[in-house]
Write a protein that holds these residues in place. Structure first.
Motif, mmCIF file in Angstrom:
data_model
loop_
_atom_site.group_PDB
_atom_site.id
_atom_site.type_symbol
_atom_site.label_atom_id
_atom_site.label_comp_id
_atom_site.label_asym_id
_atom_site.label_seq_id
_atom_site.Cartn_x
_atom_site.Cartn_y
_atom_site.Cartn_z
ATOM 1 N N GLU A 81 0.826 -1.185 0.000
ATOM 2 C CA GLU A 81 0.000 0.000 0.000
ATOM 3 C C GLU A 81 0.877 1.257 0.000
ATOM 4 O OE1 GLU A 81 -3.908 -1.717 2.422
ATOM 5 O OE2 GLU A 81 -2.706 -0.084 3.257
ATOM 6 N N ARG A 82 0.281 2.321 -0.461
ATOM 7 C CA ARG A 82 0.982 3.606 -0.421
ATOM 8 C C ARG A 82 1.178 4.010 1.035
ATOM 9 N NH1 ARG A 82 -0.716 8.043 -4.799
ATOM 10 N NH2 ARG A 82 -0.456 6.098 -5.962
ATOM 11 N N GLU A 83 2.403 4.446 1.353
ATOM 12 C CA GLU A 83 2.692 4.784 2.740
ATOM 13 C C GLU A 83 3.266 6.189 2.849
ATOM 14 O OE1 GLU A 83 5.622 2.313 4.592
ATOM 15 O OE2 GLU A 83 7.179 2.783 3.120
ATOM 16 N N PHE A 84 2.995 6.793 3.991
ATOM 17 C CA PHE A 84 3.463 8.141 4.281
ATOM 18 C C PHE A 84 4.974 8.146 4.469
ATOM 19 C CE2 PHE A 84 3.616 12.280 6.062
ATOM 20 C CZ PHE A 84 4.420 12.224 7.198
ATOM 21 N N VAL A 85 5.610 9.194 3.959
ATOM 22 C CA VAL A 85 7.050 9.369 4.139
ATOM 23 C C VAL A 85 7.334 10.640 4.940
ATOM 24 C CG1 VAL A 85 9.259 9.745 2.989
ATOM 25 C CG2 VAL A 85 7.599 8.130 2.011
ATOM 26 N N ALA A 86 6.824 11.781 4.460
ATOM 27 C CA ALA A 86 7.132 13.057 5.109
ATOM 28 C C ALA A 86 6.075 14.088 4.750
ATOM 29 C CB ALA A 86 8.510 13.556 4.707
ATOM 30 N N HIS A 87 5.962 15.085 5.620
ATOM 31 C CA HIS A 87 4.982 16.161 5.433
ATOM 32 C C HIS A 87 5.609 17.477 5.849
ATOM 33 C CE1 HIS A 87 1.175 18.398 6.001
ATOM 34 N NE2 HIS A 87 1.764 18.867 7.079
ATOM 35 N N ILE A 88 5.228 18.534 5.161
ATOM 36 C CA ILE A 88 5.686 19.861 5.556
ATOM 37 C C ILE A 88 4.513 20.829 5.474
ATOM 38 C CG2 ILE A 88 6.463 20.504 3.223
ATOM 39 C CD1 ILE A 88 8.879 21.899 4.650
ATOM 40 N N SER A 89 4.422 21.706 6.449
ATOM 41 C CA SER A 89 3.321 22.664 6.487
ATOM 42 C C SER A 89 3.494 23.721 5.396
ATOM 43 C CB SER A 89 3.262 23.334 7.860
ATOM 44 O OG SER A 89 4.463 24.045 8.108
#
Length: 123
Positions: A43-51
């Protein structure tokens, strides 16, 4: 907003790559941005996020201290610097944008997606 990811390739374990995600359209600086990845059969998985401002960032535990997300709102681009790459990092990497977000790790929160760029790490 339209997104174009680039920078993937083949690298040996321990090496580095920098992914870029260029956005077109207005109001890029209003969007929170994320990177996700999907390996074959997974499945597609989260790696990183930026505001939207770049002041907040989150990482998956599997990439923390190895990957760095950043953005340049003047260039309408978000980056993912990937260091100390491991074969387990092999996947197609996608960038995504969200106007408002409550759960940054969920792909359902992101309305806009780039086409993906392949990252292959050899052992």
């Amino acid at each position: 907003v339209q997104l174009q990811a680039s920078g993937g390739g083949l690298v040996q374990a321990g090496g580095s790559l920098r992914l870029s995600c260029a956005a077109s359209g207005r109001a890029f600086s209003s969007y929170a941005m994320g990177w996700f990845r999907q390996a074959p059969g997974k499945e597609r998985e989260f790696v990183a996020h930026i505001s939207w401002s770049g002041s907040l960032s989150y990482y998956a535990d599997s990439v923390k201290d190895r990957f760095t997300i950043s953005r340049d709102n003047a260039k309408k681009t978000v980056y993912l610097q990937m260091d100390s790459l491991e074969p387990e990092d092999t996947a197609v990497y996608y960038c995504a944008a969200a106007m408002s977000i409550n759960y940054p790790t969920s792909p359902l929160e992101y309305a806009y997606w780039g086409q993906g760029t392949q990252v292959t790490v050899s052992s």
